[in-house]
Scaffold this motif. Structure first.
Motif, PDB file in Angstrom:
ATOM      1  N   GLN A  23      -5.476  12.794  -9.678  1.00  0.00           N
ATOM      2  CA  GLN A  23      -5.518  13.314  -8.323  1.00  0.00           C
ATOM      3  C   GLN A  23      -4.411  12.672  -7.496  1.00  0.00           C
ATOM      4  O   GLN A  23      -4.275  11.466  -7.477  1.00  0.00           O
ATOM      5  N   GLY A  24      -3.646  13.475  -6.828  1.00  0.00           N
ATOM      6  CA  GLY A  24      -2.608  12.945  -5.941  1.00  0.00           C
ATOM      7  C   GLY A  24      -3.230  12.252  -4.751  1.00  0.00           C
ATOM      8  O   GLY A  24      -4.318  12.612  -4.317  1.00  0.00           O
ATOM      9  N   LYS A  25      -2.536  11.227  -4.255  1.00  0.00           N
ATOM     10  CA  LYS A  25      -3.107  10.480  -3.136  1.00  0.00           C
ATOM     11  C   LYS A  25      -1.998   9.789  -2.369  1.00  0.00           C
ATOM     12  O   LYS A  25      -1.061   9.265  -2.976  1.00  0.00           O
ATOM     13  N   ILE A  26      -2.083   9.828  -1.069  1.00  0.00           N
ATOM     14  CA  ILE A  26      -1.147   9.062  -0.253  1.00  0.00           C
ATOM     15  C   ILE A  26      -1.959   8.200   0.690  1.00  0.00           C
ATOM     16  O   ILE A  26      -2.779   8.709   1.453  1.00  0.00           O
ATOM     17  N   GLU A  27      -1.804   6.909   0.553  1.00  0.00           N
ATOM     18  CA  GLU A  27      -2.563   6.033   1.450  1.00  0.00           C
ATOM     19  C   GLU A  27      -1.621   5.111   2.198  1.00  0.00           C
ATOM     20  O   GLU A  27      -0.528   4.809   1.742  1.00  0.00           O
ATOM     21  N   GLN A  28      -2.074   4.714   3.369  1.00  0.00           N
ATOM     22  CA  GLN A  28      -1.291   3.772   4.171  1.00  0.00           C
ATOM     23  C   GLN A  28      -1.717   2.370   3.785  1.00  0.00           C
ATOM     24  O   GLN A  28      -2.886   2.113   3.562  1.00  0.00           O
ATOM     25  N   LEU A  29      -0.758   1.495   3.714  1.00  0.00           N
ATOM     26  CA  LEU A  29      -1.088   0.092   3.481  1.00  0.00           C
ATOM     27  C   LEU A  29      -1.892  -0.361   4.687  1.00  0.00           C
ATOM     28  O   LEU A  29      -1.527  -0.101   5.829  1.00  0.00           O
ATOM     29  N   SER A  69      -2.971  -2.688   7.081  1.00  0.00           N
ATOM     30  CA  SER A  69      -2.613  -2.968   8.467  1.00  0.00           C
ATOM     31  C   SER A  69      -1.128  -2.769   8.652  1.00  0.00           C
ATOM     32  O   SER A  69      -0.327  -3.051   7.785  1.00  0.00           O
ATOM     33  N   ARG A  70      -0.785  -2.247   9.793  1.00  0.00           N
ATOM     34  CA  ARG A  70       0.614  -2.019  10.128  1.00  0.00           C
ATOM     35  C   ARG A  70       1.342  -3.343  10.107  1.00  0.00           C
ATOM     36  O   ARG A  70       0.870  -4.344  10.621  1.00  0.00           O
ATOM     37  N   VAL A  71       2.517  -3.334   9.504  1.00  0.00           N
ATOM     38  CA  VAL A  71       3.261  -4.580   9.396  1.00  0.00           C
ATOM     39  C   VAL A  71       3.789  -5.009  10.759  1.00  0.00           C
ATOM     40  O   VAL A  71       4.510  -4.288  11.407  1.00  0.00           O
ATOM     41  N   GLU A  72       3.401  -6.179  11.172  1.00  0.00           N
ATOM     42  CA  GLU A  72       4.003  -6.753  12.383  1.00  0.00           C
ATOM     43  C   GLU A  72       5.054  -7.729  11.913  1.00  0.00           C
ATOM     44  O   GLU A  72       4.768  -8.651  11.144  1.00  0.00           O
ATOM     45  N   ALA A  73       6.230  -7.541  12.394  1.00  0.00           N
ATOM     46  CA  ALA A  73       7.334  -8.339  11.862  1.00  0.00           C
ATOM     47  C   ALA A  73       7.181  -9.816  12.171  1.00  0.00           C
ATOM     48  O   ALA A  73       6.720 -10.199  13.225  1.00  0.00           O
ATOM     49  N   ALA A  74       7.572 -10.607  11.192  1.00  0.00           N
ATOM     50  CA  ALA A  74       7.711 -12.028  11.458  1.00  0.00           C
ATOM     51  C   ALA A  74       8.905 -12.179  12.385  1.00  0.00           C
ATOM     52  O   ALA A  74       9.795 -11.342  12.394  1.00  0.00           O
ATOM     53  N   PRO A 120      12.386 -13.009  13.699  1.00  0.00           N
ATOM     54  CA  PRO A 120      13.618 -13.189  12.925  1.00  0.00           C
ATOM     55  C   PRO A 120      14.134 -14.620  13.021  1.00  0.00           C
ATOM     56  O   PRO A 120      13.746 -15.338  13.899  1.00  0.00           O
TER      57      PRO A 120
END
Lengths: 68, 386
Positions: free
Chosen positions: A53-59, A61-66, A68
């Motif tokens: 079965q095809g599937k697209i999931e979001q990782l 939690s949204r990545v909050e940048a460290a 710089p």
């Protein structure tokens, strides 16, 4: 991983069996055993193709940048 | 006198409460700030103010990524001496130390020197980094890993509403509908992008059964793509536990991440083609293998039947063959026997003489008047010795 083969390894084995059968060098019992094994691998591969079965999931939690 | 973080400042005591005047407080903070080191700060110049009667010129350094601002003052003589001809938006590196303008309680950077930082500098920095990483072997061909034919899960690092993301997902789903994709959205532009992509990669690699990662970003300006040449990001890609396909920028762009990735794709759509097999092709290949299986099995059997038939035929002919062989052997023996028989000698005109059924081998053995038997080739006759 369980002992279930991957699609790739099953497909590879199937093609090796075909090659071996086409060479005609196998004994009769062996040829029959190979053919049965080949059919089994074919059904396994086909099942894999049809059941996946095809599937697209979001990782999660949204990545909050460290910083710089 | 009392102290603020080690700086002695006058304070008035009201009971057990020490109170600083604004002026004393500012001077205390200003003195403390002077202990901080001199550093380089990069930003875009805005609100440049220069007046012939002022001792200093003033401008604001702005962070292009998030608009954070820092006031800067610089001695006018030094500023003019550099003849930078700065305009709003120019990117500079300012060398200075933090200071507090005590009269107004304003924090700013006291710049001692100022340099333009432009495209050329970026390119030179990039080239240095490229040489360094290449020398470490990060881009070496033998580091490149093969992509899985059938990845269990595919990671995708991309901007949150990027066309690149859509292209990769569409490409994957068209070619291989059963694909399982895990998308990690991050910043793909600005100074936070490199760290964000590194973080996204790290977290994707923790997802069980993830076999390959695509890093996708559409085209952009040279500066837009700079995060993808960031040393941390390039190293993260080179050392990733799973193979990585880099699809960043257009064909002509070569951010360093392209060199460190296991495979470089010219476009996000091309990346999709690389990470999943074609379902239609897989079906065809499988069906080919199956018909080969049937053909092979039949052929194997037919070969056996043919061989069996041949064996049977030989078996059937075996007894007759045996008799034939015996007969031939017998005839040969008979021939040899014939050759040894005296008959042939008699044919040539010789005769065998017998007396009293004993072969006469010498003249002395023949007595006068005795009856003898003479055998020639075609029979016998009697005779008398004289």
């Amino acid at each position: 991983m369980s002992s279930e083969p991957t699609f790739e390894s099953a497909q590879r084995e199937l093609e090796q069996i075909v090659q071996r059968l086409e060479s005609g060098e196998t004994g009769l019992d062996e040829a029959i055993a190979l053919w049965e094994r080949g059919e089994e691998l074919y059904r396994f591969c086909l099942g894999k193709l049809d059941s996946a079965q095809g599937k697209i999931e979001q990782l999660a939690s949204r990545v909050e940048a460290a910083r710089p | 006198m009392t102290s603020i973080v080690g700086v002695k400042v006058e304070a008035t005591a009201y009971g057990d409460r020490k109170v600083f005047s604004v002026s004393a407080f500012n001077r205390g903070i200003a003195t403390w700030l002077q202990r901080l080191p001199t550093v380089w700060v990069e930003g875009e110049v805005t609100e440049l103010k220069r007046h012939p009667r002022w001792q200093s010129v003033f401008f604001t350094l702005k962070d292009p990524a998030d608009g954070a601002c820092l006031g800067v003052s610089m001695p006018r003589g030094q500023f003019d001496g550099l003849r930078l001809g700065l305009a709003d938006g120019d990117r500079v590196h300012a060398y200075g130390r933090p200071e507090l303008y005590a009269a107004r309680g304003e924090f700013r950077l006291r710049a001692l020197s100022l340099e333009r930082f432009g495209l050329g500098d970026h390119l030179a920095a990039l080239e240095r980094l490229k040489r360094k990483l290449a020398a470490e072997g990060l881009f070496a061909a033998e580091r490149k890993r093969a992509l899985p034919v059938w990845p269990r899960k595919i990671g995708l690092v991309t901007g949150n509403d990027a066309a690149a993301k859509r292209d990769v997902l569409t490409g994957i789903q068209t070619r291989f509908p059963p694909a399982h994709v895990v998308v990690a959205e991050t910043y793909v532009q600005g100074p936070r992008a490199a760290g964000a992509v590194v973080d996204a990669l790290r977290r994707l690699c923790e997802v069980p059964e993830l076999d390959v990662v695509v890093v996708a970003r559409g085209g952009g300006s040279f500066e837009d793509l700079l995060p993808f040449s960031d040393e941390r990001l390039v190293r993260a890609i080179a050392t990733s536990p799973v193979p990585i396909v880099s699809a960043v920028g257009h064909e002509q762009d070569t951010p360093l991440c392209d060199l460190a990735a296991d495979v470089r794709a010219s476009t996000p759509t091309a990346a999709a083609r690389l990470v999943v097999p074609d379902l239609g092709e897989l079906h065809e290949r499988l069906e080919r293998a199956r018909s080969g299986l049937g053909r092979g099995a039949r052929r194997s059997l037919e070969l056996k039947i043919t061989r069996l038939g041949q064996a049977h035929e030989r078996l059937r002919r075996a007894p007759a063959l045996l008799v034939e062989r015996r007969r031939a052997a017998l005839e040969q023996t008979a021939g040899r026997l014939q050759a040894l028989s005296p008959k042939a000698t008699l044919n040539r005109g010789y005769a065998i003489v017998r007396a009293r059924e004993v072969i006469v081998r010498s003249a002395a053995a023949a007595k006068t008047g005795e009856r003898i038997d003479v055998e020639v080739s075609d029979g016998r006759f009697g005779a008398r010795v004289e």
